[in-house]
Design a protein around this motif. Sequence first.
Motif, PDB file in Angstrom:
ATOM      1  N   LEU A 101       0.811  -1.223   0.000  1.00  0.00           N
ATOM      2  CA  LEU A 101       0.000   0.000   0.000  1.00  0.00           C
ATOM      3  C   LEU A 101       0.840   1.267   0.000  1.00  0.00           C
ATOM      4  O   LEU A 101       0.350   2.343  -0.356  1.00  0.00           O
ATOM      5  CB  LEU A 101      -0.944   0.007   1.204  1.00  0.00           C
ATOM      6  N   GLN A 102       2.094   1.152   0.374  1.00  0.00           N
ATOM      7  CA  GLN A 102       2.974   2.323   0.376  1.00  0.00           C
ATOM      8  C   GLN A 102       3.506   2.647  -1.019  1.00  0.00           C
ATOM      9  O   GLN A 102       4.156   3.680  -1.206  1.00  0.00           O
ATOM     10  CB  GLN A 102       4.129   2.090   1.351  1.00  0.00           C
ATOM     11  N   ASN A 103       3.237   1.782  -1.978  1.00  0.00           N
ATOM     12  CA  ASN A 103       3.631   2.044  -3.364  1.00  0.00           C
ATOM     13  C   ASN A 103       2.776   3.188  -3.909  1.00  0.00           C
ATOM     14  O   ASN A 103       1.575   3.046  -4.116  1.00  0.00           O
ATOM     15  CB  ASN A 103       3.448   0.779  -4.210  1.00  0.00           C
ATOM     16  N   GLU A 104       3.391   4.344  -4.132  1.00  0.00           N
ATOM     17  CA  GLU A 104       2.646   5.546  -4.535  1.00  0.00           C
ATOM     18  C   GLU A 104       2.080   5.462  -5.944  1.00  0.00           C
ATOM     19  O   GLU A 104       1.204   6.257  -6.305  1.00  0.00           O
ATOM     20  CB  GLU A 104       3.552   6.771  -4.404  1.00  0.00           C
ATOM     21  N   ALA A 105       2.540   4.500  -6.727  1.00  0.00           N
ATOM     22  CA  ALA A 105       2.000   4.352  -8.079  1.00  0.00           C
ATOM     23  C   ALA A 105       0.640   3.659  -8.084  1.00  0.00           C
ATOM     24  O   ALA A 105      -0.058   3.668  -9.095  1.00  0.00           O
ATOM     25  CB  ALA A 105       2.985   3.572  -8.953  1.00  0.00           C
ATOM     26  N   ILE A 106       0.274   3.067  -6.955  1.00  0.00           N
ATOM     27  CA  ILE A 106      -1.023   2.395  -6.851  1.00  0.00           C
ATOM     28  C   ILE A 106      -2.098   3.414  -6.482  1.00  0.00           C
ATOM     29  O   ILE A 106      -2.061   4.019  -5.415  1.00  0.00           O
ATOM     30  CB  ILE A 106      -0.991   1.266  -5.799  1.00  0.00           C
ATOM     31  N   ASP A 107      -3.044   3.608  -7.383  1.00  0.00           N
ATOM     32  CA  ASP A 107      -4.188   4.494  -7.127  1.00  0.00           C
ATOM     33  C   ASP A 107      -5.405   3.712  -6.646  1.00  0.00           C
ATOM     34  O   ASP A 107      -6.258   4.246  -5.932  1.00  0.00           O
ATOM     35  CB  ASP A 107      -4.576   5.247  -8.401  1.00  0.00           C
ATOM     36  N   ALA A 108      -5.506   2.471  -7.089  1.00  0.00           N
ATOM     37  CA  ALA A 108      -6.682   1.647  -6.787  1.00  0.00           C
ATOM     38  C   ALA A 108      -6.244   0.213  -6.535  1.00  0.00           C
ATOM     39  O   ALA A 108      -5.278  -0.265  -7.139  1.00  0.00           O
ATOM     40  CB  ALA A 108      -7.683   1.697  -7.931  1.00  0.00           C
ATOM     41  N   VAL A 109      -6.978  -0.460  -5.649  1.00  0.00           N
ATOM     42  CA  VAL A 109      -6.673  -1.843  -5.291  1.00  0.00           C
ATOM     43  C   VAL A 109      -7.827  -2.741  -5.708  1.00  0.00           C
ATOM     44  O   VAL A 109      -8.984  -2.475  -5.370  1.00  0.00           O
ATOM     45  CB  VAL A 109      -6.430  -1.986  -3.777  1.00  0.00           C
ATOM     46  N   CYS A 110      -7.521  -3.798  -6.454  1.00  0.00           N
ATOM     47  CA  CYS A 110      -8.491  -4.854  -6.742  1.00  0.00           C
ATOM     48  C   CYS A 110      -8.354  -5.923  -5.667  1.00  0.00           C
ATOM     49  O   CYS A 110      -7.264  -6.493  -5.502  1.00  0.00           O
ATOM     50  CB  CYS A 110      -8.244  -5.470  -8.112  1.00  0.00           C
ATOM     51  N   GLU A 149      -7.812   3.539   4.185  1.00  0.00           N
ATOM     52  CA  GLU A 149      -7.018   4.406   5.058  1.00  0.00           C
ATOM     53  C   GLU A 149      -5.811   4.969   4.325  1.00  0.00           C
ATOM     54  O   GLU A 149      -5.380   6.098   4.591  1.00  0.00           O
ATOM     55  CB  GLU A 149      -6.569   3.628   6.292  1.00  0.00           C
ATOM     56  N   ALA A 150      -5.276   4.185   3.381  1.00  0.00           N
ATOM     57  CA  ALA A 150      -4.137   4.636   2.586  1.00  0.00           C
ATOM     58  C   ALA A 150      -4.551   5.528   1.425  1.00  0.00           C
ATOM     59  O   ALA A 150      -3.705   5.985   0.650  1.00  0.00           O
ATOM     60  CB  ALA A 150      -3.359   3.421   2.065  1.00  0.00           C
ATOM     61  N   GLY A 151      -5.852   5.770   1.271  1.00  0.00           N
ATOM     62  CA  GLY A 151      -6.334   6.656   0.211  1.00  0.00           C
ATOM     63  C   GLY A 151      -6.425   6.007  -1.150  1.00  0.00           C
ATOM     64  O   GLY A 151      -6.462   6.695  -2.170  1.00  0.00           O
ATOM     65  N   LYS A 152      -6.518   4.668  -1.174  1.00  0.00           N
ATOM     66  CA  LYS A 152      -6.629   3.947  -2.446  1.00  0.00           C
ATOM     67  C   LYS A 152      -8.095   3.627  -2.739  1.00  0.00           C
ATOM     68  O   LYS A 152      -8.843   3.217  -1.849  1.00  0.00           O
ATOM     69  CB  LYS A 152      -5.850   2.628  -2.388  1.00  0.00           C
ATOM     70  N   HIS A 153      -8.500   3.806  -3.982  1.00  0.00           N
ATOM     71  CA  HIS A 153      -9.823   3.373  -4.402  1.00  0.00           C
ATOM     72  C   HIS A 153      -9.873   1.841  -4.383  1.00  0.00           C
ATOM     73  O   HIS A 153      -8.832   1.181  -4.509  1.00  0.00           O
ATOM     74  CB  HIS A 153     -10.136   3.897  -5.799  1.00  0.00           C
ATOM     75  N   ILE A 154     -11.079   1.283  -4.255  1.00  0.00           N
ATOM     76  CA  ILE A 154     -11.210  -0.160  -4.063  1.00  0.00           C
ATOM     77  C   ILE A 154     -12.227  -0.736  -5.028  1.00  0.00           C
ATOM     78  O   ILE A 154     -13.370  -0.271  -5.111  1.00  0.00           O
ATOM     79  CB  ILE A 154     -11.641  -0.476  -2.616  1.00  0.00           C
TER      80      ILE A 154
END
Length: 342
Positions: free
Chosen positions: A62-71, A88-93
């Motif tokens: 989750l600390q990888n800043e290139a990740i915007d969204a998580v599948c 919490e990390a601000g990633k779309h899901i």
Amino acid sequence: MTKQKIGFGIVGTGAIASHHAAAIRAYEGSELVAVCSSNETRAKAAQDKFGVEAYHNYTDFLQNEAIDAVCICTHSGNHLEPGLAAAEAGKHILTEKPIEVNLDRADQLIRACEASGVKLGVIFQNRFKPGYLKVKEALDKGAFGKLIMGIAAINWYRDPSYYQTSDWKGTLKGDGGAALINQGIHTIDLLLDAMGEVETVFGQVKTVVHDIEGEDLGAAILNFKNGAMGSITGGTALYPGYPERLEIYGEQGSVILEAGKITHWNLKGSGKEEDIPSSAEQSGSSDPMAIDFKLHLAQIKDFVEAIHENRNPLVDGHTGRKSLELILGIYRSSREGKPLKL
């Protein structure tokens, strides 16, 4: 300036993750950045398979800043925890169906995404089949008139090895049940989208063939809030497994879909059955991997556009919750032996 491509990370590297990866790579607006698996060995195998950076520590992932969204492609009863951390990390899901295995866990995930201001989508890729899209357009226009009956039949089969080779499928903790919540939920989602909300349900489920905790046979009678009636049958014990079927009846006409393909379309006054465009549709009636990634691609596209346009995806958390609520109502009705009001 809006970021052109949305970077996706996938958590969980089982069979369905391959569909997500293929869909992400096939759409020009998204790219696969990283994957995360449960241990170092599986992560190494995933890195070789997907050709991107692989993690076995979810916090590092989750600390990888290139990740915007998580599948989220973990088992059904393990969507909440990775979802909470991603929000919490601000990633779309974008999570696989069902949203979770009980309503409390589903609601926790929905609230976390709303609190963090991130999008939450639930995979129901059959919403994007051309046949269903045509039906939905006709329903929105009122072409069938007042709706009076809706039927979903997911009379499928799974070989015993399907359950024997998994430590979570068919379990209450990992799967939430079995045939209805795992296989049947796709067509049940379409039934609800077409017919509207359910007022009462009277259901019964049994385990008759497979050695599992959940059900391999189920049926339910529904009363919708709009006054229509309905029924659901489903199972993984129904050899050899037949294509899923959705039937919608209104006062002015009816339509039947099998495996998402329109097989009958009749409207009063038209004189004859309408010409149905031919299309090859796939069904997981006997083989869970007998589908390709193209419908996932359509949902990835919608999800990316929802991020850019700051709107809800077609199937958001609240929408994805509806089929779960109905299926859990069927389970409870079966346990209590009486109709339930939802």
